[in-house]
Design a protein around this motif. Structure first.
Motif, PDB file in Angstrom:
ATOM      1  N   VAL A 199       6.094 -12.102  45.820  1.00  0.00           N
ATOM      2  CA  VAL A 199       7.424 -12.189  46.516  1.00  0.00           C
ATOM      3  C   VAL A 199       8.504 -12.350  45.895  1.00  0.00           C
ATOM      4  CG1 VAL A 199       6.099 -13.301  48.549  1.00  0.00           C
ATOM      5  CG2 VAL A 199       7.187 -15.017  46.676  1.00  0.00           C
ATOM      6  N   GLY A 200       9.674 -11.977  46.267  1.00  0.00           N
ATOM      7  CA  GLY A 200      11.088 -12.021  45.458  1.00  0.00           C
ATOM      8  C   GLY A 200      11.406 -13.479  45.625  1.00  0.00           C
ATOM      9  N   VAL A 201      12.034 -14.091  45.015  1.00  0.00           N
ATOM     10  CA  VAL A 201      13.011 -15.239  44.747  1.00  0.00           C
ATOM     11  C   VAL A 201      14.140 -15.170  44.240  1.00  0.00           C
ATOM     12  CG1 VAL A 201      12.854 -17.836  44.094  1.00  0.00           C
ATOM     13  CG2 VAL A 201      10.821 -16.515  44.328  1.00  0.00           C
ATOM     14  N   ALA A 229      12.693 -20.780  47.640  1.00  0.00           N
ATOM     15  CA  ALA A 229      12.087 -20.088  48.871  1.00  0.00           C
ATOM     16  C   ALA A 229      12.118 -18.723  48.746  1.00  0.00           C
ATOM     17  CB  ALA A 229      13.039 -20.343  50.080  1.00  0.00           C
ATOM     18  N   PRO A 230      11.020 -17.796  49.292  1.00  0.00           N
ATOM     19  CA  PRO A 230      10.915 -16.497  49.246  1.00  0.00           C
ATOM     20  C   PRO A 230      12.368 -15.611  50.129  1.00  0.00           C
ATOM     21  CG  PRO A 230       8.915 -17.565  49.713  1.00  0.00           C
ATOM     22  CD  PRO A 230       9.923 -18.440  49.756  1.00  0.00           C
ATOM     23  N   THR A 231      12.502 -14.418  49.400  1.00  0.00           N
ATOM     24  CA  THR A 231      13.473 -13.918  49.974  1.00  0.00           C
ATOM     25  C   THR A 231      12.931 -12.611  50.842  1.00  0.00           C
ATOM     26  OG1 THR A 231      15.119 -14.426  48.022  1.00  0.00           O
ATOM     27  CG2 THR A 231      15.737 -12.450  49.372  1.00  0.00           C
ATOM     28  N   VAL A 283      16.891  -8.790  50.076  1.00  0.00           N
ATOM     29  CA  VAL A 283      16.665  -8.509  48.794  1.00  0.00           C
ATOM     30  C   VAL A 283      17.782  -7.337  48.596  1.00  0.00           C
ATOM     31  CG1 VAL A 283      15.276  -7.282  47.010  1.00  0.00           C
ATOM     32  CG2 VAL A 283      14.492  -9.184  48.458  1.00  0.00           C
ATOM     33  N   VAL A 284      17.447  -6.341  49.810  1.00  0.00           N
ATOM     34  CA  VAL A 284      18.319  -5.053  49.570  1.00  0.00           C
ATOM     35  C   VAL A 284      19.917  -5.475  49.935  1.00  0.00           C
ATOM     36  CG1 VAL A 284      18.913  -3.028  50.693  1.00  0.00           C
ATOM     37  CG2 VAL A 284      16.630  -3.789  50.545  1.00  0.00           C
TER      38      VAL A 284
END
Length: 235
Positions: free
Chosen positions: A125-127, A178-180, A185-186
């Motif tokens: 996941v992205g953060v 928290a995950p993004t 993200v975009v």
């Protein structure tokens, strides 16, 4: 990745394709790789149309399908890193160019890791921490990577990174981890590009970014007003 013939689409047709990809009902259902490439296609005169195949090849070459294995493959073996010589250049936000140069902004390098990991069955996941973008093992809340350096971090290391970057200007909050969702993200990629084009006083780039921001549901009417205000240069 563009479909066959997409390289010949007009800019507004490319905008429509981007809008279709990011306009899903749920922010976490946006296909991050395809949306990032569609964004690049709007802004680049000669977008690369084989970037999805490059991601496939990177995944096929990963010797160990684990979070650490993907990190080591991309950053240690292949040398993906942040661009320290021209950090602010728009090309560092174009996924196809980042794949070619193996240099980019943290959020694009994070996207590479997320998408390569997904292809080998590893959930990452992205953060979207303030001032910096990280990735985390979706199954281990203590395993992170700083995509700008390729360094593996634990939670304490992430906090130290934040405190160094913030220099006391922002307090630490566990909510920073928290995950993004993919659509946000975009959106952060677009925010980076808007700042880059503004510094370069590039009205075409700013107008195209504004058009794409208007397709992000979370931004609401204000983004559409901005797109209309700036869009005259595209006519």
């Amino acid at each position: 990745m563009m479909e066959p013939g997409d390289a010949h689409l007009e800019p507004f047709e490319r905008l429509d394709r981007f809008a279709a990809l990011v306009g899903t009902d749920r922010a976490d259902e946006v296909p991050l790789d395809r949306a990032a490439l569609a964004m690049a296609a709007v802004l680049r005169a000669q977008p690369t149309d084989d970037a999805l195949a490059v991601l496939d090849e990177l995944a096929a070459g990963c010797p160990e399908p684990t979070f650490e294995g993907v990190r080591a493959h991309l950053f240690d073996a292949l040398g993906f890193r942040g661009d320290t010589s021209d950090y602010d250049h728009p090309r560092n936000s174009f996924l196809d160019v980042v794949l070619e140069r193996r240099r980019g902004l943290p959020i694009l390098l994070a996207t590479v890791m997320i998408e390569v990991a997904r292809r080998v069955g590893v959930a990452v996941v992205g953060v979207g921490m303030p001032m910096h973008f990280l990735v985390r093992d979706a199954r281990d809340e203590g395993a992170y990577v700083d995509p700008f350096t390729g360094e593996a971090l634990d939670r304490a290391g992430v906090r130290r990174t934040f405190e160094t970057l913030s220099a006391g200007r922002l307090p630490w909050d566990d909510a920073h981890l928290a995950p993004t969702p993919a659509r946000l993200v975009v959106l952060r990629m677009l925010t980076n590009l808007r700042a880059s084009y503004a510094r370069r006083r590039d009205p075409i780039g700013l107008a195209l970014v504004a058009k794409m921001r208007a397709a992000i549901p979370e931004l609401g009417p204000a983004a559409a007003i901005e797109a209309a205000r700036l869009g005259g240069v595209l006519n």
